[in-house]
Design a protein around this motif. Structure first.
Motif, PDB file in Angstrom:
ATOM      1  N   HIS A 149       0.933  -1.159  -0.068  1.00 21.35           N
ATOM      2  CA  HIS A 149       0.010   0.067   0.144  1.00 21.35           C
ATOM      3  C   HIS A 149       1.032   1.297  -0.105  1.00 21.35           C
ATOM      4  N   MET A 150       2.100   1.110   0.380  1.00 23.91           N
ATOM      5  CA  MET A 150       3.064   2.162   0.411  1.00 23.91           C
ATOM      6  C   MET A 150       3.211   2.943  -1.080  1.00 23.91           C
ATOM      7  N   LEU A 151       3.099   1.827  -2.023  1.00 23.87           N
ATOM      8  CA  LEU A 151       3.452   2.521  -3.162  1.00 23.87           C
ATOM      9  C   LEU A 151       2.214   3.213  -3.921  1.00 23.87           C
ATOM     10  N   LEU A 158      -0.040   4.790  -1.849  1.00 22.27           N
ATOM     11  CA  LEU A 158      -0.096   6.146  -1.377  1.00 22.27           C
ATOM     12  C   LEU A 158       1.097   7.007  -2.026  1.00 22.27           C
ATOM     13  N   ILE A 159       2.255   6.625  -2.456  1.00 24.37           N
ATOM     14  CA  ILE A 159       3.015   7.504  -3.174  1.00 24.37           C
ATOM     15  C   ILE A 159       2.496   7.807  -4.500  1.00 24.37           C
ATOM     16  N   LEU A 160       1.744   7.049  -5.305  1.00 19.52           N
ATOM     17  CA  LEU A 160       1.286   7.055  -6.360  1.00 19.52           C
ATOM     18  C   LEU A 160       0.159   8.237  -6.317  1.00 19.52           C
ATOM     19  N   VAL A 161      -0.798   8.200  -5.260  1.00 17.66           N
ATOM     20  CA  VAL A 161      -1.713   9.305  -5.312  1.00 17.66           C
ATOM     21  C   VAL A 161      -1.116  10.504  -4.848  1.00 17.66           C
ATOM     22  N   LEU A 162      -0.169  10.625  -4.196  1.00 22.11           N
ATOM     23  CA  LEU A 162       0.527  11.911  -3.889  1.00 22.11           C
ATOM     24  C   LEU A 162       0.925  12.385  -5.325  1.00 22.11           C
ATOM     25  N   ALA A 163       1.584  11.443  -6.178  1.00 23.43           N
ATOM     26  CA  ALA A 163       2.147  12.145  -7.301  1.00 23.43           C
ATOM     27  C   ALA A 163       1.032  12.619  -8.236  1.00 23.43           C
ATOM     28  N   LEU A 164      -0.142  11.755  -8.365  1.00 20.29           N
ATOM     29  CA  LEU A 164      -1.267  12.057  -9.208  1.00 20.29           C
ATOM     30  C   LEU A 164      -1.824  13.678  -8.680  1.00 20.29           C
ATOM     31  N   TYR A 165      -1.578  13.877  -7.129  1.00 18.32           N
ATOM     32  CA  TYR A 165      -2.211  15.068  -6.699  1.00 18.32           C
ATOM     33  C   TYR A 165      -1.198  16.209  -7.001  1.00 18.32           C
ATOM     34  N   LEU A 166       0.179  16.058  -6.986  1.00 17.35           N
ATOM     35  CA  LEU A 166       1.277  16.860  -7.572  1.00 17.35           C
ATOM     36  C   LEU A 166       0.902  17.462  -8.881  1.00 17.35           C
ATOM     37  N   ALA A 167       0.390  16.426  -9.652  1.00 17.93           N
ATOM     38  CA  ALA A 167       0.126  16.801 -11.305  1.00 17.93           C
ATOM     39  C   ALA A 167      -1.290  17.766 -11.251  1.00 17.93           C
ATOM     40  N   LEU A 168      -2.232  17.284 -10.293  1.00 21.63           N
ATOM     41  CA  LEU A 168      -3.415  18.250 -10.195  1.00 21.63           C
ATOM     42  C   LEU A 168      -2.938  19.397  -9.885  1.00 21.63           C
ATOM     43  N   ALA A 213       6.833  12.826   0.636  1.00 25.79           N
ATOM     44  CA  ALA A 213       6.908  11.679   0.047  1.00 25.79           C
ATOM     45  C   ALA A 213       7.323  10.558   1.338  1.00 25.79           C
ATOM     46  N   VAL A 214       8.518  11.152   1.671  1.00 21.05           N
ATOM     47  CA  VAL A 214       9.306  10.364   2.757  1.00 21.05           C
ATOM     48  C   VAL A 214       8.570  10.439   3.810  1.00 21.05           C
ATOM     49  N   GLY A 215       8.051  11.503   4.251  1.00 16.10           N
ATOM     50  CA  GLY A 215       7.020  11.716   5.601  1.00 16.10           C
ATOM     51  C   GLY A 215       5.829  10.756   5.517  1.00 16.10           C
ATOM     52  N   CYS A 216       5.528  10.482   4.353  1.00 17.98           N
ATOM     53  CA  CYS A 216       4.188   9.565   3.901  1.00 17.98           C
ATOM     54  C   CYS A 216       4.541   8.255   4.280  1.00 17.98           C
ATOM     55  N   ILE A 217       5.728   7.786   3.905  1.00 17.74           N
ATOM     56  CA  ILE A 217       6.245   6.655   4.304  1.00 17.74           C
ATOM     57  C   ILE A 217       6.372   6.154   5.640  1.00 17.74           C
ATOM     58  N   ILE A 218       7.037   7.307   6.289  1.00 15.59           N
ATOM     59  CA  ILE A 218       7.404   7.382   7.646  1.00 15.59           C
ATOM     60  C   ILE A 218       6.024   6.938   8.605  1.00 15.59           C
ATOM     61  N   LEU A 219       5.082   7.914   8.215  1.00 16.43           N
ATOM     62  CA  LEU A 219       3.658   7.967   8.848  1.00 16.43           C
ATOM     63  C   LEU A 219       2.828   6.500   8.563  1.00 16.43           C
ATOM     64  N   PHE A 220       3.221   6.069   7.145  1.00 20.29           N
ATOM     65  CA  PHE A 220       2.711   4.710   6.998  1.00 20.29           C
ATOM     66  C   PHE A 220       3.175   3.771   8.205  1.00 20.29           C
ATOM     67  N   GLY A 221       4.417   3.756   8.443  1.00 13.02           N
ATOM     68  CA  GLY A 221       5.040   2.903   9.129  1.00 13.02           C
ATOM     69  C   GLY A 221       4.675   3.111  10.676  1.00 13.02           C
ATOM     70  N   PHE A 222       4.289   4.473  11.150  1.00 12.05           N
ATOM     71  CA  PHE A 222       3.550   4.730  12.580  1.00 12.05           C
ATOM     72  C   PHE A 222       2.286   4.209  12.308  1.00 12.05           C
ATOM     73  N   ALA A 223       1.371   4.418  11.548  1.00 16.44           N
ATOM     74  CA  ALA A 223       0.093   3.845  11.514  1.00 16.44           C
ATOM     75  C   ALA A 223       0.220   2.337  11.564  1.00 16.44           C
ATOM     76  N   TRP A 224       1.180   1.780  10.875  1.00 14.91           N
ATOM     77  CA  TRP A 224       1.248   0.304  10.878  1.00 14.91           C
ATOM     78  C   TRP A 224       1.598  -0.283  12.199  1.00 14.91           C
TER      79      TRP A 224
END
Length: 285
Positions: A175-177, A179-189, A222-233
């Motif tokens: 799911h980390m992948l 999460l990053i993909l959606v962030l990339a799509l928002y950046l494009a938006l 992006a890195v913070g999102c991965i760290i927060l995924f680890g925190f939530a996990w």
């Protein structure tokens, strides 16, 4: 993990109804809480749109611009997630089988991914807002104070509710992948918004003002999102360990099912542990 990115799995889907049950609340109480959160989120979103139309200097243009902000989009996500989570919990409490169990496997997998975004993205929004965007002075207008608390603080409270109260399992690492993909799509938006509306939703995305710092901000989030995924996990794992392994609180279930008697106590824990091992083996393959 990369090889399983587009796979939905073949093991039994959520055999002990973790998405619809809680170790603390009955299914009916969990339904009520989720429905109330959904109602509050949608009420907030609609009220903000109406307020901006009536009182904003730009009229309804300001309301239209709300859909360019990641904060607003994630809050809409909160509203819809809790609506569907409440619906699935209601059908489980009423009939013993949640509506989610009748969905095709791709939709079940998407619900699981949706859950992961709900326990991660609100934390990202809250941290970025109060650490980078907040001006440092309290809001002079009551509406601004309420709307910002609702969308930049209560959003994380809602995320923590889903981390702590239900019996949900730890989200898959893949799911980390997404999460990053959606962030990339928002950046494009965000850059589409600038091209069509003439403004950047967030000033740290403006290359004319931030120059090379734009890349640093994007990479840092992006890195913070991965760290927060680890925190939530880790929080989900800790909740499951404390409530089920240490306190032996395996959950509160519907009083009836359509598929016969449900497993309880040690039988339930054994069945769930076995399914957890099967899923981990599938992710490692």
């Amino acid at each position: 993990m990369a090889g399983n990115t587009f796979k939905f799995g073949k093991d039994t889907w959520d055999p002990t109804h973790r998405f619809e049950t809680s170790w603390l609340l009955t299914p009916w109480a969990l339904f009520f809480c989720r429905a109330l959160i959904s109602l509050y989120a949608f009420t907030t979103l609609v009220f903000v749109l109406i307020w901006n139309c009536v009182n904003g200097e730009q009229g309804c243009t300001a309301s239209q611009n709300q859909f360019g902000y990641f904060t607003s989009l994630t809050y809409w996500g909160i509203g819809f997630y809790f609506f569907f989570a409440a619906l699935h919990t209601f059908t489980y409490a009423r009939h013993g089988v949640p509506l989610l169990d009748r969905f095709p496997r791709p939709l079940q997998a998407l619900h699981s991914a949706f859950y992961t975004t709900i326990i991660v993205y609100p934390l990202v929004v809250t941290i970025v807002y109060w650490a980078r965007l907040y001006s440092g002075t309290w809001f002079p207008v009551v509406f601004q104070a309420w709307s910002n608390i609702s969308q930049h603080l209560l959003n994380s409270v809602f995320a923590l509710f889903e981390i702590i109260i239900p019996r949900t399992d730890t989200p898959p690492a893949l799911h980390m992948l997404w999460l990053i993909l959606v962030l990339a799509l928002y950046l494009a938006l965000a850059y589409v918004v600038e091209a069509t509306k003439g403004f950047y939703p967030y000033d740290f995305l403006d290359p004319q003002k931030q120059h090379a710092w734009v890349a640093a901000y994007v990479f840092g989030i992006a890195v913070g999102c991965i760290i927060l995924f680890g925190f939530a996990w880790g929080c989900v794992w800790l909740r499951r360990y404390v409530t089920e392994t240490k306190l032996a609180r395996h959950g509160k279930f519907a009083s009836h099912t359509l598929s016969g008697p449900r497993p309880i106590g040690d039988d339930l824990a054994s069945r769930d542990t076995e399914m957890h091992k099967v899923r981990q083996a599938g992710e490692a393959a």
